[in-house]
Design an enzyme around this catalytic site. Structure first.
Site, PDB file in Angstrom:
ATOM      1  N   GLY A   1      -1.242   1.162 -24.302  1.00  0.00           N
ATOM      2  CA  GLY A   1      -1.208   0.556 -25.624  1.00  0.00           C
ATOM      3  C   GLY A   1      -2.379   0.941 -26.504  1.00  0.00           C
TER       4      GLY A   1
ATOM      5  N   HIS B   1       2.738  -0.259 -26.502  1.00  0.00           N
ATOM      6  CA  HIS B   1       2.714  -0.949 -27.794  1.00  0.00           C
ATOM      7  C   HIS B   1       1.540  -0.518 -28.674  1.00  0.00           C
ATOM      8  CE1 HIS B   1      -0.598  -3.535 -26.322  1.00  0.00           C
ATOM      9  NE2 HIS B   1       0.080  -3.572 -25.187  1.00  0.00           N
ATOM     10  N   ASP B   2       1.795  -0.481 -29.965  1.00  0.00           N
ATOM     11  CA  ASP B   2       0.775  -0.222 -30.991  1.00  0.00           C
ATOM     12  C   ASP B   2       0.206   1.193 -30.938  1.00  0.00           C
ATOM     13  OD1 ASP B   2       0.656  -3.056 -32.043  1.00  0.00           O
ATOM     14  OD2 ASP B   2       0.011  -3.414 -29.980  1.00  0.00           O
TER      15      ASP B   2
END
Length: 277
Positions: A145, A127-128
């Site tokens: 992430g 994520h991100d």
């Protein structure tokens, strides 16, 4: 209401949720799943058993192979369950078992992938993350992430990139390397824990860098990492190499302008492992 272009070909055994947008000449194979917030650009191919879900935008010409899951929820215990996003650029290939997560509620809410990338089997993007263009993630690569992977980076099989790490442009990371700190552009990084084994000379040559500029970049590299005073050395090198090589200045500026929380991967040896500074 689902918006499906007239030229799209969707197998009757696939499931496309109401609300999805399917571009021209898309092909969706049997047993695929496409979520209601998904946008597929023109000429996207989903092979059988591919999954695209979440608020995910897939650029034109991408191919998603069987058992890949693109746009799954972030793997974070801090995520509050809100709808976050994933944007994938044009002409990316996501091979079997690839997973790319959307952003998280606590990390900016978006994962971004550039153009012309190759994600080989079972590689993962957390994520991100921000992934540049013309990047290769080989089989079983894991990117944690919030990591940033700049353009033309190659991550070899089984390499693991720690969360929040920044890998500079055209770096090469060897197989099974465990990367816990930032990597300068053009570096060649190996081993676990990872250390720099020099510059990615092969990649630099293939990109068209002249022999004379390569020599200058080598001199800058040696000047920066001559001792433990990396930042001070880079600051001095900024003036010394000004106007001589864009690539050398790119490395120097990377060292001086880093904003992340990780340290910097520095030269080492297989005998004693990597160092950070």
């Amino acid at each position: 209401m689902t918006d499906v272009a007239g030229s799209a070909r969707i197998d009757k055994r696939a499931f496309v949720e109401d609300g999805a947008i399917i571009g021209e000449n898309c092909e969706i194979g049997p047993f695929c799943y496409v979520g209601r917030d998904v946008v597929l650009g023109d000429d996207v191919t989903l092979m059988h058993h591919a999954v695209v879900e979440g608020r995910t935008d897939i650029g034109a010409g991408c191919r998603v192979f069987p058992m890949a899951i693109i746009g799954g929820e972030p793997q974070s215990i801090r995520h509050d369950g809100s709808l976050t996003t994933l944007k994938v650029g044009k002409n990316c290939t996501m091979r079997e078992g690839v997973t790319i997560n959307t952003g998280s509620s606590h990390g900016g809410g978006k994962t971004v992938v550039g153009d012309n990338n190759l994600f080989l089997a079972n590689s993962h993007v957390g994520h991100d993350c921000v992934i540049g263009s013309n990047v290769v993630l080989s089989n079983n690569v894991m990117v944690g992430g919030h990591a940033i992977i700049d353009d033309r980076v190659i991550l070899s099989g089984g390499a693991a990139i720690h969360q929040f790490v920044h890998v500079g442009r055209q770096a090469f990371v060897g197989g099974l390397a465990g990367v816990v700190n930032d990597i300068i552009p053009y570096a060649m990084v190996v081993d676990n824990p990872a250390f720099m084994g020099g510059l990615n000379v092969v990649g630099m040559t293939r990109s068209g860098m002249s022999r004379s500029e390569l020599h200058i970049v080598r001199k800058a590299y040696k000047a920066i990492f001559a001792d433990g005073r990396v930042r001070e050395n880079a600051s001095a090198a900024r003036d010394a190499f000004a106007g001589q090589s864009d690539a050398a200045l790119e490395i120097i500026d990377f060292v001086l302008n880093r904003e992340g929380e990780r340290a910097l991967t520095t030269p080492g040896s297989r005998r004693r492992g990597g160092e950070t500074g």
